[in-house]
Every structure is written in structure tokens, then in C-alpha cells.
Scaffold this motif. Structure first.
Motif, PDB file in Angstrom:
ATOM      1  N   LYS A 225       0.846  -0.960  -0.012  1.00  0.00           N
ATOM      2  CA  LYS A 225      -0.171  -0.219   0.204  1.00  0.00           C
ATOM      3  C   LYS A 225       0.698   1.301  -0.404  1.00  0.00           C
ATOM      4  CE  LYS A 225      -3.332  -2.412   2.427  1.00  0.00           C
ATOM      5  NZ  LYS A 225      -5.109  -2.338   0.678  1.00  0.00           N
TER       6      LYS A 225
ATOM      7  N   HIS B  51       1.244   2.879  -3.385  1.00  0.00           N
ATOM      8  CA  HIS B  51      -0.063   2.809  -3.884  1.00  0.00           C
ATOM      9  C   HIS B  51      -0.904   4.229  -3.330  1.00  0.00           C
ATOM     10  CE1 HIS B  51       0.847  -0.033  -6.795  1.00  0.00           C
ATOM     11  NE2 HIS B  51       0.829  -0.716  -5.893  1.00  0.00           N
ATOM     12  N   TYR B  52      -1.059   4.030  -1.964  1.00  0.00           N
ATOM     13  CA  TYR B  52      -2.105   5.580  -1.304  1.00  0.00           C
ATOM     14  C   TYR B  52      -0.611   5.363   0.148  1.00  0.00           C
ATOM     15  CZ  TYR B  52      -4.628   1.640  -4.000  1.00  0.00           C
ATOM     16  OH  TYR B  52      -4.859   0.390  -4.589  1.00  0.00           O
TER      17      TYR B  52
ATOM     18  N   VAL C  62      -8.221   0.503  -1.455  1.00  0.00           N
ATOM     19  CA  VAL C  62      -7.350   1.420  -0.389  1.00  0.00           C
ATOM     20  C   VAL C  62      -8.541   1.301   0.767  1.00  0.00           C
ATOM     21  CG1 VAL C  62      -8.327   4.487  -0.400  1.00  0.00           C
ATOM     22  CG2 VAL C  62      -7.978   3.366  -2.558  1.00  0.00           C
TER      23      VAL C  62
ATOM     24  N   SER D  83       2.163  12.587   2.002  1.00  0.00           N
ATOM     25  CA  SER D  83       1.368  13.775   1.173  1.00  0.00           C
ATOM     26  C   SER D  83       1.454  15.240   1.151  1.00  0.00           C
ATOM     27  CB  SER D  83       0.212  12.799   1.607  1.00  0.00           C
ATOM     28  OG  SER D  83      -0.618  11.409   1.794  1.00  0.00           O
TER      29      SER D  83
ATOM     30  N   LYS E  21      -4.093  11.837 -10.185  1.00  0.00           N
ATOM     31  CA  LYS E  21      -4.026  10.090  -9.587  1.00  0.00           C
ATOM     32  C   LYS E  21      -2.652   9.720  -8.822  1.00  0.00           C
ATOM     33  CE  LYS E  21      -7.075   5.730  -9.552  1.00  0.00           C
ATOM     34  NZ  LYS E  21      -7.760   6.096  -9.053  1.00  0.00           N
TER      35      LYS E  21
ATOM     36  N   GLY F 237      -0.361   9.086  -5.106  1.00  0.00           N
ATOM     37  CA  GLY F 237      -0.989   8.239  -3.858  1.00  0.00           C
ATOM     38  C   GLY F 237      -0.624   9.386  -2.634  1.00  0.00           C
TER      39      GLY F 237
ATOM     40  N   TYR G 135      -4.802   9.684  -1.099  1.00  0.00           N
ATOM     41  CA  TYR G 135      -5.627   7.992  -0.796  1.00  0.00           C
ATOM     42  C   TYR G 135      -5.268   7.987   0.456  1.00  0.00           C
ATOM     43  CZ  TYR G 135      -6.822   7.953  -5.592  1.00  0.00           C
ATOM     44  OH  TYR G 135      -7.724   8.176  -7.431  1.00  0.00           O
ATOM     45  N   GLY G 136      -4.313   8.284   1.369  1.00  0.00           N
ATOM     46  CA  GLY G 136      -3.366   7.512   1.917  1.00  0.00           C
ATOM     47  C   GLY G 136      -4.544   8.233   3.036  1.00  0.00           C
TER      48      GLY G 136
ATOM     49  N   THR H 220     -13.756   6.575  -3.629  1.00  0.00           N
ATOM     50  CA  THR H 220     -12.900   6.841  -4.463  1.00  0.00           C
ATOM     51  C   THR H 220     -13.395   6.948  -6.064  1.00  0.00           C
ATOM     52  OG1 THR H 220     -12.596   3.672  -5.180  1.00  0.00           O
ATOM     53  CG2 THR H 220     -10.688   5.621  -3.623  1.00  0.00           C
TER      54      THR H 220
END
Lengths: 381, 381
Positions: free
Chosen positions: A82, A85-86, A171, A220, B217, B219, B222-223, B255
Motif C-alpha cells: 500500500k 500506491h496510497y 484503499v 502526502s 491520480k 498516492g 488516498y492515504g 474513491t
């Protein structure tokens, strides 16, 4: 500014829960082939690493495994992890300082541990006892003590990190996590004395926003800034001055907190930094500057909102005395120029040699290197 | 709402530059021991992976290496790799569909390639010729063709990803990158027919903001949502309805993109989705629903801003006919309930069986599985 972002910390920094690893359980596997140390005069930030790292695995099913100190090596990470990707990833940054007395010290590491736990909770990553991680970090530095520069300005940078490693593409919270700490020697941010920076005050791009994660040290917050920093470079600036909202509130500079020292309209000398309203990272250097400034009782120390309009008005009226960024890497970083809405503003910061900025710098460095006794330092060795 | 976020794409989707990899150069190393296929009736999204993956390395010094198709295996990633600290990571999601005619098809993959390039550029990751990546993906699916479910509802999910792997801790562009694609079989999102969802309309947390990366798009988008989704679960909701700003503009759901079908005040049947104003991910399903709806010429199709006030007014006046999320995973996902400021709103979506939602679903599925000829599908085999 909108609502204040306050995440309720359900668990305290030093938990007594059994759901933590214990430093006493640490397994130490020392390398037999240490790497050569880099030339201390040619250290590039974040490019050199000590011989060992600390790793601690966690699964939701079994909790924390035992801490392991082992030779630094690449991780084996599933392509669907994860974190790739996230952005389920948080980190901390602190330093170890070797004093003239031979001791190695940390500077207010309790604040880093506390912040790491708030970041973990906001990222739905596992929490732990911050004291235990601190003790693990001490062990790691003891193993790599030779990597702490013998220097009055170079230090050992310490990077605790926590990532979600579960190899599934949905997610959601990561059921597998990895806490790790790497360290490496870093030189002084300004090897030849203060170099003031120029800032691009960007009125379009935004670092953080109410209801986001600007107050947490999450990955992020950083990836999206790189493009904007390149814009700043293209305009001859080193850093971005991050603004927020229609009134252009000043929030941060680059990856640092920001301070403005000005003579306010009441004639008082005021040190201003934006408040912890959810948009601001609660920096350890920021807190220390506030604490020091308040001890001195010579100036008004304010955590309050400040807009570009107020800053530029003070500049026009020759009331803006100094402006500087503050962070672990540079301690303080004077600002001499801002580009805003196409215009250049040459600030007074360096006109008299930035005496307040330098005073904070020297005071903090003296504490960090143990030249001035302080409750803020923690002995490692 | 603030300014529109439009990143100038300096290079087009199909570049003729030499700074790209070429599908014709792909090195294929097939496994001799394929994994057993999972039970097609027990597929969990994102938990099963095909035997092979595509990897393509990039360094700023040497450009792109040759694409490699090889057995799926963990990556070796340095603990200081920028992706683990600063979320330098972007991805895409698309599917391969096996038709009754035996052909394997992709659905509008050009839109995914185009979006991946805009995401890469915003993240200061290397760009490439989108057509070449598409051809590489086709080769990967050909190698793992047996992994594309023989089904009228299960599919092969495809996850192209691009991460910054440079092992240095400075916040900055990554000089080393890895593009990779993994695939895996996924079941239908609603195996037993539509299950409408409940949403928590969160007035505090925010998915995206002007000057951020909500339209990419990345990461980073999303987190930070995982914590908020857990809040939604704690209130008996499956997803978050993401709002923005003081007027509570509706932006996305979970999402997914979001659509509202309502009888507007002029008496017209209007399908509304928020516009691509920088806060909204330009979804492929979103675009396809807009394109289909406009073809039908039976309803007003609007990309416009819509607030919670407008939604709830339409609900109160029995003018809100249907509401649904739209994305690659579920295609469409009906919404039957919203919790907002402590109150529950039971929407009319399912009262008549959500005929418009189902019409979009069936139309898209028929195209994707090749039951209805369309220029939107691309043959793989």
C-alpha cells in the motif's frame, strides 16, 4: 481561516499498553564490514547512511515483532504494498549531536515521538510507546556511534519512518506495517555562514488545507510540493512561501515553519509565527524558538495568523525587521527576498546581520551540542 | 470555489521524442511455475495477482531502460527511497474484459495513459509515450492471458504505477524511477446485484483543495482518506461523501466520481456531476457516462458545481431521482442514504430500482465485454 484541525489522540504518547514493542527486546546483528565514512567536508544532506538500521515489523493479527538492529540493506517490498500506491507513510527527522565533551545528545526527541504517534494515528498506522522507540533509537546510535561526526557543526541525521506494507490494492488501512530508522551524517546547512534565501509566494498552489493532513508529518504533504518548488527555482527562488486562502495567509516556507520579526503598530517588537490551526506542522525548532523567545521576556511572542498584506505593509513601513524559516535541517534560515504577484520585495532581514535570527541559531546550537546545559537534551552516550 | 487547477501539459500524450521506452524492445522472461488460479467466486479486490509483471526503470542520467516482463516478485527498495518518505508515487487503474467471443478487450485505455502522464508531470516523474506503455500492457496481458477470467462479470484488474526510487532523503525530484504494472483477477463489485451504499457527508475532512493534486491520480490523495473512511464506517456508512468549502460543494464519493440525477427547477431531467475544477479526478467512467448520456439526447447532462443545499432541497421536494458513484471498480454504485450534520437522509435512488443508474451500468458492461460494438474498446487478443 476555516475550522481548526484537532485530531483527538485516543492514546497518550507513553502508553503502558502491551501493544508496543520493547527496546529491551532488541536483537542486534552487527555488520562485520563497516562502510568507509564520507569526507565530513563533502556531506550532501540525506545521501550518506550509517552502517546499521532499526526495523520493527507489525501485523494487525500479531502486533509488534521484536526490534532488530541490522546492517542497512534494501527492503523486499511487494509491488502491491500500500505504501507504493496510497502513500500510507509517515516520518520524523531529528539529529544526534556530538559535544566537545564527547557525549552524544538528542534534542527534544520526546516531541518527535509524540508527533510520530499523532501522524501514525491520522494515517491509521499502528501506534506504540514513544519512549520505547526512543530507547531503540539510542541503541541504534550507540551501535553506529562512530558515524556521529566529530564536529562542532556536522551531525547525525535520524529518520524514523513508518509505512504500510500490506500487499493488497484496496484503499484501506494496512494490516502490515514496517517501522524503520535509518541514520546518516549531515553537514551544516550553511557551511560558509548564513545564506539568506529568496521565496516565491505562490498564490495558486497550496501545501495544506483545513481537514487535510498539513499538521502531520505524512509523505502526502511532500510529493505535491516538488513541482511547485521547481516553479520557484525557475523564478530564481530557492523555496516556496506557502500561502492559504483568499486572504493569502502565510503558513510555511519550503519544508520549514516561518517566523517574522516586526515592529507592530503598537510599537512593540513582535515575533510572529502562524498558529497550529491544522495547516501548520508542529515543528520542534518552531516550538523551541517560541519557548526561548518567551523566556527572554524582551519581545512579544505571538502564534497568530498573518497575511501577505500585513507582511508587506510592515515591509513598506520599514517595520519588518527579520524573516526566517525554522526547521531541524537548517535550524534557522533567513529570508531576504520574496516574489509575490510578479513583484519583488527585498526584505530588511540581513540589513543589520539578522541579529535575532542569529541569536536563536546560536542559542539552539549551543544547547544541541551540549555547550549550554539544558533540559532539552537527552544523552545517548 | 477558487481558481481552476489546470496544469499545462508541456508534452502531448503520444510523444515522438526519443525519451521514451519502446514496447518493441520488451524483454520477456516467462515463469516456469505459474501460480494456481484463485476460485473465481471468491475473488477479493486487489488481493490476487497474475504470474507476471512489467517493470521499466528510469534514471535522469540514462533515460528509460528496456521494458521487462518477468515473474511477479518483491522489489528491492532502499530504505531511503523517496517513494517511502515523500509519496512520490502515481498510479492508474483499468481492466481487461474477456468477451463471449473469446477476445480480450481494454476500455478506453488511452484515457488512462493520458491521465498517467499528467499525474507524472505534476509529480515531477519521468514521462513517456503513452502508446508505448499501452502496447507493453497488451504484451503483459497476452503473457498472462489465462489470468483474464472466463466470465461475464469478473475481469483482470490492471495497475500501472510509477514511483520515485532515488535513495536520498532530500525533498526533491527523484532522479531514479520505476514504472511497473501488476495485474490480477477481480470479481464483480456487486456479485449479488446492486447494493446501494450509505455515505457520511463529512463537513470537516477534505479530499482535495485548489492548488493541490486532487485532479491527479497521486498516492497523496488516498492515504489521508483512510482515517475518514473509518469515521464513516463507525457511523454505519460505507463511504465518505467528500465536500469542499464553506458552501459544502459536493466533489466525490469514496474513491469515485459522483452523479446526481434530478428534476431541476425548470422541470427538466438533469444529470449533474461536478466539473473538472481541479478538485475532481477526471475518471474514465465519469467521462463515459457523460458521453453516453449526451448521446441519448433524453436528458440534460451538466458538469457543474452542486452544493449540499441544492441536493437536499431537491431531495425534500422529491426532485432527486437517483444518486450514484462511478468508477472503474464498480462502474456505478447507487447511493441510498446520506448522514449530514447529524441527520439521515434516505434518498429515492432505489425507489424505482434506479433505472438510469442501471441503464448506464448495462450499457457500459455490454461495451466492455464486447457485446455491443464500440470505438471505446481496444483488442488485446
Amino acid at each position: 481561516m476555516n475550522k481548526i484541525c484537532l485530531l483527538a489522540l485516543r492514546r497518550s504518547y507513553a502508553t503502558t499498553s502491551t501493544s508496543t514493542f520493547r527496546a529491551a527486546d532488541t536483537i542486534i546483528k552487527k555488520t562485520e564490514h563497516g562502510n568507509p565514512k564520507p569526507d565530513p567536508n563533502k556531506l550532501v544532506f540525506g545521501a550518506n547512511f550509517s552502517d546499521h538500521m532499526l526495523t520493527i515489523k507489525h501485523t494487525n493479527a500479531s502486533g509488534w515483532e521484536k526490534p532488530v538492529i541490522e546492517p542497512l540493506k534494501p527492503f523486499s517490498i511487494h509491488p502491491a504494498a500500500k505504501v507504493l500506491h496510497y502513500a500510507i507513510e509517515i516520518f520524523e527527522g531529528l539529529k544526534a549531536y556530538r559535544g566537545n565533551d564527547g557525549k552524544i545528545r538528542l534534542f527534544r526527541p520526546d516531541l518527535n515521538m509524540k508527533r510520530m504517534l499523532t501522524s501514525a494515528e491520522r494515517s491509521v498506522l499502528p501506534i506504540f510507546d514513544g519512549n520505547e522507540l526512543l530507547e531503540c533509537i539510542k541503541k541504534l546510535i550507540q551501535v553506529d556511534a562512530d558515524w556521529v561526526p566529530r564536529s562542532t557543526s556536522s551531525t547525525l541525521y535520524i529518520r524514523p519512518t513508518l509505512i504500510g506494507t500490506e500487499p493488497t490494492l484496496g484503499v484501506g488501512a494496512s494490516n502490515e506495517s514496517l517501522l524503520f530508522v535509518v541514520t546518516g551524517p549531515v553537514g551544516p546547512y550553511f557551511p560558509t555562514g548564513f545564506k539568506p534565501v529568496s521565496l516565491l509566494a505562490d498564490t495558486f498552489h497550496c501545501r495544506a488545507f483545513p481537514g487535510g493532513v498539513g499538521a502531520y508529518k505524512a509523505g502526502s504533504n511532500y510529493g505535491p510540493t516538488i513541482y511547485v518548488n521547481q516553479l520557484a527555482h525557475s523564478k530564481g527562488c530557492q523555496q516556496v512561501l506557502w500561502l492559504y486562502g483568499d486572504k493569502q495567509h502565510i503558513t510555511e516556507v519550503g519544508t520549514m515553519n516561518v517566523f517574522m520579526y516586526l515592529k507592530n503598530k503598537k510599537g512593540a517588537n513582535e515575533l510572529v509565527t502562524p498558529p497550529l490551526n491544522g495547516l501548520i506542522l508542529p515543528g520542534v525548532t518552531r516550538q523551541s524558538i517560541l519557548d526561548l523567545g518567551r523566556t527572554w521576556k524582551e519581545l512579544t511572542v505571538s502564534e497568530r495568523e498573518i497575511t501577505m498584506d500585513e507582511l508587506l505593509e510592515a515591509h513598506r513601513e520599514n517595520r519588518l525587521l527579520e524573516m526566517f524559516g525554522a526547521g531541524t535541517a537548517c535550524i534557522v534560515c533567513p529570508v531576504e527576498r520574496i516574489i509575490y504577484e510578479g513583484k519583488e520585495y527585498n526584505l530588511a532581514t540581513m540589513n543589520k546581520g539578522a541579529p535575532l535570527t542569529i541569536r536563536f541559531h546560536d542559542e539552539l546550537v549551543n544547547i544541541q551540542f551540549g555547550r549550554k546545559p539544558s533540559k532539552w537534551t537527552v544523552d545517548v552516550v
